[in-house]
Design a protein around this motif. Sequence first.
Motif, mmCIF file in Angstrom:
data_model
loop_
_atom_site.group_PDB
_atom_site.id
_atom_site.type_symbol
_atom_site.label_atom_id
_atom_site.label_comp_id
_atom_site.label_asym_id
_atom_site.label_seq_id
_atom_site.Cartn_x
_atom_site.Cartn_y
_atom_site.Cartn_z
ATOM 1 N N PHE A 22 0.861 -1.183 0.000
ATOM 2 C CA PHE A 22 0.000 0.000 0.000
ATOM 3 C C PHE A 22 0.897 1.233 0.000
ATOM 4 N N PRO A 23 0.733 2.105 -0.983
ATOM 5 C CA PRO A 23 1.694 3.198 -1.133
ATOM 6 C C PRO A 23 1.706 4.129 0.083
ATOM 7 N N ALA A 24 2.908 4.508 0.467
ATOM 8 C CA ALA A 24 3.055 5.363 1.647
ATOM 9 C C ALA A 24 2.322 6.685 1.461
ATOM 10 N N GLN A 25 2.329 7.200 0.235
ATOM 11 C CA GLN A 25 1.690 8.507 0.008
ATOM 12 C C GLN A 25 0.178 8.450 0.178
ATOM 13 N N LYS A 26 -0.372 7.251 0.214
ATOM 14 C CA LYS A 26 -1.826 7.144 0.370
ATOM 15 C C LYS A 26 -2.228 6.986 1.833
ATOM 16 N N GLY A 27 -1.256 7.002 2.740
ATOM 17 C CA GLY A 27 -1.567 7.013 4.160
ATOM 18 C C GLY A 27 -1.453 5.645 4.797
ATOM 19 N N SER A 28 -2.074 5.548 5.955
ATOM 20 C CA SER A 28 -1.943 4.339 6.760
ATOM 21 C C SER A 28 -3.166 3.443 6.571
ATOM 22 N N VAL A 29 -2.958 2.179 6.888
ATOM 23 C CA VAL A 29 -4.051 1.222 6.718
ATOM 24 C C VAL A 29 -3.961 0.164 7.819
ATOM 25 N N ALA A 30 -5.099 -0.202 8.334
ATOM 26 C CA ALA A 30 -5.175 -1.275 9.319
ATOM 27 C C ALA A 30 -6.320 -2.191 8.915
ATOM 28 N N ALA A 31 -6.412 -3.316 9.577
ATOM 29 C CA ALA A 31 -7.483 -4.256 9.254
ATOM 30 C C ALA A 31 -8.177 -4.693 10.535
ATOM 31 N N VAL A 32 -9.483 -4.800 10.434
ATOM 32 C CA VAL A 32 -10.272 -5.343 11.536
ATOM 33 C C VAL A 32 -10.950 -6.601 11.006
ATOM 34 N N CYS A 33 -10.625 -7.714 11.616
ATOM 35 C CA CYS A 33 -11.152 -8.984 11.120
ATOM 36 C C CYS A 33 -12.063 -9.605 12.167
ATOM 37 N N PHE A 34 -13.201 -10.031 11.741
ATOM 38 C CA PHE A 34 -14.119 -10.729 12.631
ATOM 39 C C PHE A 34 -13.939 -12.220 12.422
ATOM 40 N N ASN A 35 -13.466 -12.884 13.448
ATOM 41 C CA ASN A 35 -13.314 -14.336 13.348
ATOM 42 C C ASN A 35 -14.648 -14.969 13.733
ATOM 43 N N VAL A 36 -15.393 -15.407 12.734
ATOM 44 C CA VAL A 36 -16.760 -15.843 13.010
ATOM 45 C C VAL A 36 -16.885 -17.352 13.171
ATOM 46 N N LYS A 37 -15.827 -18.088 12.839
ATOM 47 C CA LYS A 37 -15.951 -19.536 12.993
ATOM 48 C C LYS A 37 -14.579 -20.147 13.204
ATOM 49 N N GLY A 38 -14.534 -21.082 14.117
ATOM 50 C CA GLY A 38 -13.322 -21.857 14.357
ATOM 51 C C GLY A 38 -12.116 -20.996 14.675
ATOM 52 N N PRO A 39 -10.947 -21.576 14.468
ATOM 53 C CA PRO A 39 -9.723 -20.853 14.820
ATOM 54 C C PRO A 39 -9.065 -20.162 13.624
ATOM 55 N N ASP A 40 -9.829 -19.954 12.541
ATOM 56 C CA ASP A 40 -9.244 -19.501 11.271
ATOM 57 C C ASP A 40 -8.255 -18.353 11.425
ATOM 58 N N LEU A 41 -8.663 -17.334 12.178
ATOM 59 C CA LEU A 41 -7.853 -16.103 12.228
ATOM 60 C C LEU A 41 -7.120 -15.959 13.555
ATOM 61 N N CYS A 42 -7.013 -17.042 14.302
ATOM 62 C CA CYS A 42 -6.493 -16.937 15.672
ATOM 63 C C CYS A 42 -4.972 -16.950 15.769
ATOM 64 N N TYR A 43 -4.293 -17.214 14.651
ATOM 65 C CA TYR A 43 -2.835 -17.352 14.764
ATOM 66 C C TYR A 43 -2.131 -16.537 13.669
ATOM 67 N N LEU A 44 -2.630 -15.383 13.394
ATOM 68 C CA LEU A 44 -2.077 -14.568 12.296
ATOM 69 C C LEU A 44 -0.657 -14.095 12.579
ATOM 70 N N ASP A 70 -0.858 1.777 12.200
ATOM 71 C CA ASP A 70 -0.675 1.442 10.786
ATOM 72 C C ASP A 70 -0.205 -0.011 10.645
ATOM 73 N N ARG A 71 -0.707 -0.682 9.608
ATOM 74 C CA ARG A 71 -0.318 -2.066 9.284
ATOM 75 C C ARG A 71 -0.527 -3.011 10.476
ATOM 76 N N THR A 72 -1.590 -2.817 11.177
ATOM 77 C CA THR A 72 -1.914 -3.683 12.308
ATOM 78 C C THR A 72 -3.244 -4.379 12.031
ATOM 79 N N VAL A 73 -3.310 -5.631 12.425
ATOM 80 C CA VAL A 73 -4.555 -6.374 12.279
ATOM 81 C C VAL A 73 -5.215 -6.476 13.648
ATOM 82 N N TYR A 74 -6.463 -6.093 13.709
ATOM 83 C CA TYR A 74 -7.243 -6.223 14.937
ATOM 84 C C TYR A 74 -8.260 -7.336 14.698
ATOM 85 N N VAL A 75 -8.067 -8.421 15.428
ATOM 86 C CA VAL A 75 -8.959 -9.568 15.246
ATOM 87 C C VAL A 75 -9.938 -9.610 16.410
#
Lengths: 649, 321
Positions: free
Chosen positions: A197-219, A393-398
Amino acid sequence: MSSILGRVVATERRPNTPHEFHFWTALDSPVGIGTIVRVDGRDAVNGTVPRVYGIVTEGFSWTDLASPLHDVMGFDGSPSAESLSQTDRAEIRLYTAAVLRHVPEEPLQPVPMGTVFLADELDVNIALRMDGYLKPGARTGIPIGVYRAGGTDAPIYLDADFLIGPEAAHLNISGVSGLATKTSAVEWLLQSIFTHFPAQKGSVAAVCFNVKGPDLCYLDQPGEIDDADRALYEKCAVAPVPFEDVQYFAPYKSDGVSLNTLRSNEALLDNVTALTWGLREVLQYAEVLLNKDDVDAKADALIDFIKENVLDKRFVDQMLERPHTVTSFADLDAWFKDVLRALEKKDDQSWRTHHVATIRKVRNRLSNISLRCKGLVADDGATSDLPFGSFQDRTVYVIDVAGLEEDAQDLIFARVVTKLREHLEKRDLGVQHVVVFVDELNKYAPGDGPETYVRKMLLDIAERGRYLGLVLFAAQQFRSQVHRRVVGNSGTALYGRMDGDELATPGYAVLSPAIKTKLATLEKGQLMVRHPHFTQPIFVRFPRPSVMRGRDGVSQYPAAQAPSLHAAVLRTLRTLDPSLTLGWLQDVTQLATDDEILRARNDVVRARPGDVRREFSKHFRAAVAPRTAVRPDAPSPLPAAPADDPYGF
Amino acid sequence: MRRQLAALLPDARPTSEGEGALELASSRVDAPRLISATVLEGSGPLRARRVFQAAVAGFRGFLDGTQRSLVAGYLAGGAPIVVGRAAAVIRERRNRRMHTWGAPLVEMRLYAPHGLATPTEWDALRQIAGHQLVDISAREGEIDGEHPLALRDAAFHRVQAHREALEQRLAERWCSTEHDRLFIDGGISGSDTVAVSSCTVGVVKSHRTLYAEGVALQTILGLGRSERSSVFEVTSPRRTTVASWYLRLRDPMGRDPMWGLVRVEIARPDPAERHAIGDRADEVSRWILAEASPLALPDARWDKMVYGIRDCEEFLRAVTQ
């Protein structure tokens, strides 16, 4: 330059058009459905020999047989008699390709007769108009995977302006369950976004909803990838490492002690935070939990009255026994009891225009919320929330909602997304762009069924989120069952292996039978991509995400046994003061009830005091009054007997 | 061609687009003939012989030619102007697939009677066709030869001769450069070079002339599948003498007597090798029987035509149309 692959043909029955053409190839050519080709025209138009880029969408083959019966006769009806034949019949491979781009763009003419070449990497860039956003200095390409055909390995880029906004936004991914495609693709794409993601376009983060099983539990844990994956990572210039910054949030279980997540292993709890909300947080989203049958106009009016006049305020009414300051569900219940008692005393049917039946109904529904969402909603008003305002920036919130009831999932989803939107509107979230990943979209935004708060909110994000930097990455098994406005507003769509019934729905009518067949048989790690710059869908391969898969994580980091109350509270408090010990905690709380201990913990977590010991201890009375033992005065020594005492001993 | 004629010969009468090919309309058909032939194999009369052993692939190349002639217009005097295109190709079998050997020969000629054309007309035709203009005037004393249909037949036969010449040219090229066997559609006796070559085999499908009489004829018509006749000699004053035999490719049960019947021509053996002509005929017959599959359908002559020859015709149809 690559060798000639085929030749364009056109007949009266099968003419070429500006958007479609046909060509034949040798029998051993590496062309297949999804192959990108280049046509070099024969004759110059306006001084330029036209070049046309296309993608193969259909293939045909036939021999010089007029009837299958002729072949049967040729072998005397015996299929095994083939060895008698010395010659293979003349056979043709004819392909239909959809035009990706004409160069020059004008005049737009039917595809000319010409020679056909396999597209190389440069051709792929031009064909997919990626050359427009891969320019040095203004590069906004986000690799989604690698196009592979006939020896050509070309990274395929999505345009960040059309993936994250503001030109277009949102991504929708469909595919059958169980092939590790949807979640894996999103994990990979997030890694790619965080890298490119280009630096000139700013910061980006992600919010992920883990809705089933352990899919996103070990990112944040490394996963197994092979050499083929590593080659794809290298081609896309993405480091094959897990996410560096991941924050996990999970509500408590109904015991209020242990976290309701599969990521409860002691070794992984550093970045896991409890998610608890109080009355204030919940009442704002009462609409999520109360359906239309629950909340009519009268009930709605009473809820509004409570929000306006009771919540977080000192409420005084002559009719009531005492003043109330309602900050928690417990306070609210006490307030309701007081109001109803007063009405009974007066034998009245209404209070401040609200009928007693309405009051009882609203009390019943609201009080019920803390039971239905126990673990998430705290009776005592305690709140532990996502770090709105200080997103990194560049952080995932699960947010792990896999173990929650549907109501609680809806509540979390609605509140988190609404808060994200509010903060993005105010530009004080901490980052400029947030990707929200939601799986099972057909559950949250179905195409039919009742209008729900969550669906309205998803529609709102889909239609207006791109202006705010709020981007929806959504996945579902059946795209046809998702609300049309949600999928329709997704600028980018990914398709994994699809179910045949799903492909038979009208939404896929634009795809050729061959493309549908390919979609129905896609391997793991393959996707069909639609993107605003691509005039036709493109097939790509993407690597396995370099994070630990859910089932591997569960076996490597098994969920912890339910801890004792003291152990759980100590674990929480230690995040504020690592010097605390279990012995100290047990001494301090030896006469306290479980609820008192939890309330004390919640207060401390909310207040985050400098002196955790003192603040926590203040909630409890001392078990025994401290008292210093005093040594009693020693008795006076007996007088010594005279030496001549005849009775002395 | 029609446009050129219209431009240069405004008085000529053009034909319509839909006018049929002369190959379909020719009034000249050879009369059926029976010719007795000298048997080369064995000492007795012509008889049926079973081709034992399995069919085996023996040919590498297949040669065939096509022709197409159309009346492009009529001179002011009513004589036809015919456009004839002749073509020939050798298709080579490599790894069970057919490929073109060398370059195919495709030539077009214009046919008109010089004697019935005015000098202006002839000059105009020469301007169009150059050296490819062929005179089809009737021979001296041939009164019927000026009949327009006779002129059309004459043109048709010239085109046919042109096609045979192209086939012979290709066959001679093959014989001069290759040693593998070449399957030729039709007879080989038209060219001295080809007729004596050990690598050429001619296979004739039409039987307007049958080289047998009486009992021998009954023997030929009664051949069963994979049976051949004794080898006999085919001689002609204008052609090279060759060895020949009849071979039945398919079971004629329930069909006409000539169903699947072909006549094979190979070079006549030296007297010293004559005793081995039977073995040679068996060997070549096995090669031909091996070409019976795949079927040459949907061609109407599929009972006698081998697939390699159909492939030649399909190729020539593609390059000449």
